[in-house]
Structure formats: C-alpha cells, structure tokens
Design a protein around this motif. Structure first.
Motif, mmCIF file in Angstrom:
data_model
loop_
_atom_site.group_PDB
_atom_site.id
_atom_site.type_symbol
_atom_site.label_atom_id
_atom_site.label_comp_id
_atom_site.label_asym_id
_atom_site.label_seq_id
_atom_site.Cartn_x
_atom_site.Cartn_y
_atom_site.Cartn_z
ATOM 1 N N LEU A 35 0.747 -1.281 -0.167
ATOM 2 C CA LEU A 35 -0.058 0.079 0.034
ATOM 3 C C LEU A 35 0.926 1.252 -0.048
ATOM 4 N N SER A 36 1.825 1.346 0.813
ATOM 5 C CA SER A 36 2.682 2.370 0.770
ATOM 6 C C SER A 36 3.451 2.776 -0.552
ATOM 7 N N VAL A 37 4.021 1.545 -0.946
ATOM 8 C CA VAL A 37 4.591 1.748 -2.577
ATOM 9 C C VAL A 37 3.395 2.136 -3.539
ATOM 10 N N ALA A 38 2.136 1.751 -3.264
ATOM 11 C CA ALA A 38 1.199 2.467 -4.481
ATOM 12 C C ALA A 38 0.855 3.854 -4.108
ATOM 13 N N GLY A 39 1.235 4.148 -2.729
ATOM 14 C CA GLY A 39 1.098 5.569 -2.571
ATOM 15 C C GLY A 39 2.070 6.057 -3.040
ATOM 16 N N ILE A 40 3.434 5.714 -2.993
ATOM 17 C CA ILE A 40 4.649 6.359 -3.844
ATOM 18 C C ILE A 40 4.386 6.575 -5.230
#
Length: 170
Positions: A35-40
């Motif tokens: 999820l954090s990679v998708a946010g990036i």
C-alpha cells in the motif's frame, strides 16, 4: 514530505516482514508495504502503475497469500514459523546486488536507445490512446518500480507454491 513518510513506511514494514518469524504478521506487513509503494506511485504521478499495484498485488496476490497462510497456519496444532537462516550472508549478498543494480541503472543512457527514438512516431495515427505513452514510460522512467513489482510477483508466487506443497513428502 509525504513521499518520505510513504518511503519510511515501506522500508520499515518491509524490514519487519523479512525479520519476523510469524508468517501471518509478515503477510500483513507485506500489505502495508504494498500500500505504501502504491502511495509512492501516486505521488510520482504514475496513476496506471498505482492502480495496477492495488488491483493485482494488494487485491489478488496478497489476499491469496494471506488466505493460504491463515488456512495452513496450524499443522497438528502447532504454529508454522519460518526457519532461521544465516541472515548475515543474505544481507551481504542483497547489499552487493543492490549496489550493482544501482550502479548499472545510474550509468545507463536510456535516451540513446534506438527503439525509444523510433517510438516517437505515433503508430495509431489519429486515435487517442495512452497505451504507447504508458509503455514507453514503463520501460524508461518507471523501469525500476516495474521490475521490482514483477520480482515481487515472482516471489509471491514462489511463496504461495511453497505454502501449498505437502511438506511431509518433500
């Protein structure tokens, strides 16, 4: 600032995922990492890759892994824990691969590739499509996230296959 928050969250949850012995916690740490990679990706204006990350990895692969872990986490009333391996050599090899790949990527001249220069012509004519633009961007500007996402899918499939195997007959 938001980029650094997502990056820190991805690194910390990724480290927790690798270092924990509880497979269910590792699966949920993988969820936070993805999820954090998708946010990036969203912060980098890579909307197509962010949506692909969410739909394929978070929505499909991770749910499959979590269900596999939850359904097979108890074998004869004992929790399944990952075995301890030599983490020093794994860390050294990972660091050397990271340094080598970083050196190669930083010294590559992607704009001089002949197939990229030939792709400036619009093959679809008057039709409006973003597929050609997305394809060029995926193979140049976002090649690292694209390759990391494919590597993550490979690792997820290998993990799912390992979890599904009958460990008594191996």
């Amino acid at each position: 600032m938001l980029f650094y928050i997502f990056a820190l969250l991805a690194v910390l949850s990724g480290a927790y995922m690798v270092l924990t012995r509880n497979l269910l916690y590792a699966g949920f740490a993988l969820l936070v990492t993805l999820l954090s990679v998708a946010g990036i990706y969203v912060l980098l204006f890579a909307d197509f890759v962010a949506v692909t990350q969410l739909m394929i990895y978070v929505g499909g692969v991770l749910v499959l892994i979590l269900f596999g872990i939850m359904l097979s986490s108890r074998v004869h009333d004992q929790s399944v824990l990952s075995e301890s391996v030599n983490k020093v050599w794994g860390t050294v090899i990972t660091f050397l691969i990271l340094v080598g790949l970083s050196h190669t990527i930083l010294h590559a001249n992607l704009s001089a590739l002949p197939w990229l220069q030939a792709a400036d012509t619009n093959v679809l004519g008057a039709q409006k499509s973003t597929v050609q633009t997305i394809g060029i961007k995926l193979m140049t500007d976002f090649v690292i996230p694209f390759e990391l996402a494919s590597l993550l899918l490979l690792i997820a499939l290998m993990g799912a296959a390992y979890i599904a195997t009958d460990k008594q007959n191996v």
